[in-house]
Design an enzyme around this catalytic site. Structure first.
Site: not given
Length: 446
Positions: A51, A91, A144, A273, A278, A320-321
């Site tokens: 993440d 997310s 997520t 994950e 993140d 995811d980003h």
């Protein structure tokens, strides 16, 4: 029954060097193991989501580690991440896109923008007779992991997500968030029902510590059994502090999940994950970020070991980003210095809690936990800062030559790494909604 999957998802980032993606892929040898690459059968998928991870994280991590990451040679492409209602995703929307192949609005899980329920790739695999699992270092009800097995219009409704996870067909659930499964009278934050008891009635074996996870054979966990591991009331500790707890590592949770799920002869679908990369990005904490990337790589190594031995598993690594807009190099320097972060032993947030009331011990605290020698100017900056934790993180990042452009997500494209049979089908420039569609194709799901 548990089943075997043949796909593992890896997400990370590499720096492109002038070659087209197709030529890079063609130039590399086939590393698909027994599956022999392009046409091999895919029974199992391991979808691994770091993440917040993007190309700059990947490059800085390579410097931090001093060598390539395990995923680097399997770079297949990149993809875009916007949500249905924003150029920059959260997310929940990103997880939904990666799970269903459909864009939705930020904050929404498993529903389209009109509120219609979407089938996830994990649920499609379950319909095909495969076992499934969710593993995370956040609460397991976080955006997520929830995106693969829950359907709610607000990602913050983690109690409802917990109810849906228990009611779902997911076989292995490992992470934090025990408070969301317990009634208030037993110390939970929100839950009205004892969802742990409901899970046990449904056939789950419940564990709470690293020792229990490492010795699940002592619990008489048999083929086809379900496993619920909730190792903290909230999220697990950051990797920098995990050893101080009874919580397992992401690699240990991943290995156990694979060991349980592989008993299913029909295959499995596992989502893993690395949640706190993140969170480190939001805090602009470069040492926390790199240490949690290292922990995620340990989990990827466990997945890859299984995939190479099995020959019918694909590992997909895909973030995811991006979070924080991390840069590779900063502050006018032409040097990269992320390797200094290997000496850091605490998050900036923890170091800030160790400061006394007038912050006269800044130098002692920060140097003790970072191995860095602070200048008097740096000490004064931390002493005067409104947010001591953030200023500590900024000082450490400056030493590491890592810059940050945001404390939020960004719209950066994300690298895609894939190992295993038919991995060449992932080559190219994609949108995040393409990933579950390609997985569906290689798994031959209806």
């Amino acid at each position: 029954m548990f089943k075997k999957l043949g796909v593992v998802a890896l997400s990370g980032a590499l720096v492109f060097s002038g070659l087209s993606l197709s030529s890079v892929d063609a130039a590399k040898p086939d590393h698909a193991g027994k599956g022999k690459g392009n046409n091999g059968k895919v029974e199992n998928v391991i979808y691994m989501i770091p993440d917040g991870f993007s190309a700059d994280y990947a490059t800085n991590y390579r410097v931090y580690k001093g060598e390539d990451a395990v995923w680097d040679e399997y770079l297949k492409g990149m993809y875009t991440t916007n949500s249905a209602n924003s150029a920059i995703t959260d997310s929940a929307a990103a997880g939904t896109a990666m799970a269903t192949g459909v864009k939705t609005n930020n904050g929404v899980i498993g529903l389209d923008p009109e509120g219609n329920e979407l089938e996830t790739i994990l649920e499609a695999a379950e319909k095909a007779g495969k076992s499934s699992g969710l593993v995370a270092t956040s609460t397991i009800t976080h955006a997520t992991p929830a995106s693969f097995a829950a359907h709610v219009d607000n990602r913050n409704n983690e109690t409802e997500i917990a109810k849906q996870l228990v009611a779902s067909d997911v076989d292995v659930i490992l992470g934090g968030g025990k408070n969301n499964f317990l009634p208030i009278s037993l110390g939970g934050k929100q839950a009205e029902l004892n969802l742990v008891e409901q899970a046990e009635e449904k056939g789950f074996n419940f564990i709470e510590t690293r020792d229990q996870l490492k010795n699940i054979e002592d619990l008489d966990v048999e083929k086809g059994d379900k496993l619920l591991g909730l190792f903290a009331g909230d999220a697990l500790a950051p990797e920098l502090h995990r050893a101080e707890t009874e919580e397992p590592s992401l690699a240990e949770m991943t290995e156990t999940a694979i060991n349980v799920l592989e008993e299913d002869k029909d295959g499995f679908f596992l989502v893993v994950e690395g949640s706190q990369i993140d969170w480190a990005g939001h805090d602009n904490d470069s040492a926390w970020a790199m240490s949690d990337v290292a922990a995620f790589e340990g989990a990827v190594e466990k997945a890859m070991e299984f995939a190479k031995k099995d020959g019918k598993t694909i590992v997909v690594v895909a973030g995811d980003h991006d979070t924080g807009g991390m840069t590779t190099g900063a502050y006018g320097s032409m040097e990269l210095n992320a390797n200094v972060l290997r000496n850091v032993t605490a998050t900036g947030d923890y170091m800030a809690t160790q400061l006394n009331s007038n912050r006269s011990n800044v130098k002692e605290v920060v140097e003790a936990h970072t191995g860095l020698e602070l200048s008097e100017e740096e000490v004064q900056r931390i002493q005067k800062a409104q947010n001591a934790s953030m200023e500590i993180n900024t000082v450490v990042s400056e030493h590491a030559r890592i810059g940050w452009t945001s404390t939020n997500h960004t719209g950066a494209d994300i690298p895609l790494y894939v190992y295993g049979p038919q991995s060449q089908k992932f080559v190219g420039f994609h949108d995040n909604t393409d990933l579950p569609r390609i997985i569906k194709e290689v798994m031959k799901l209806k």
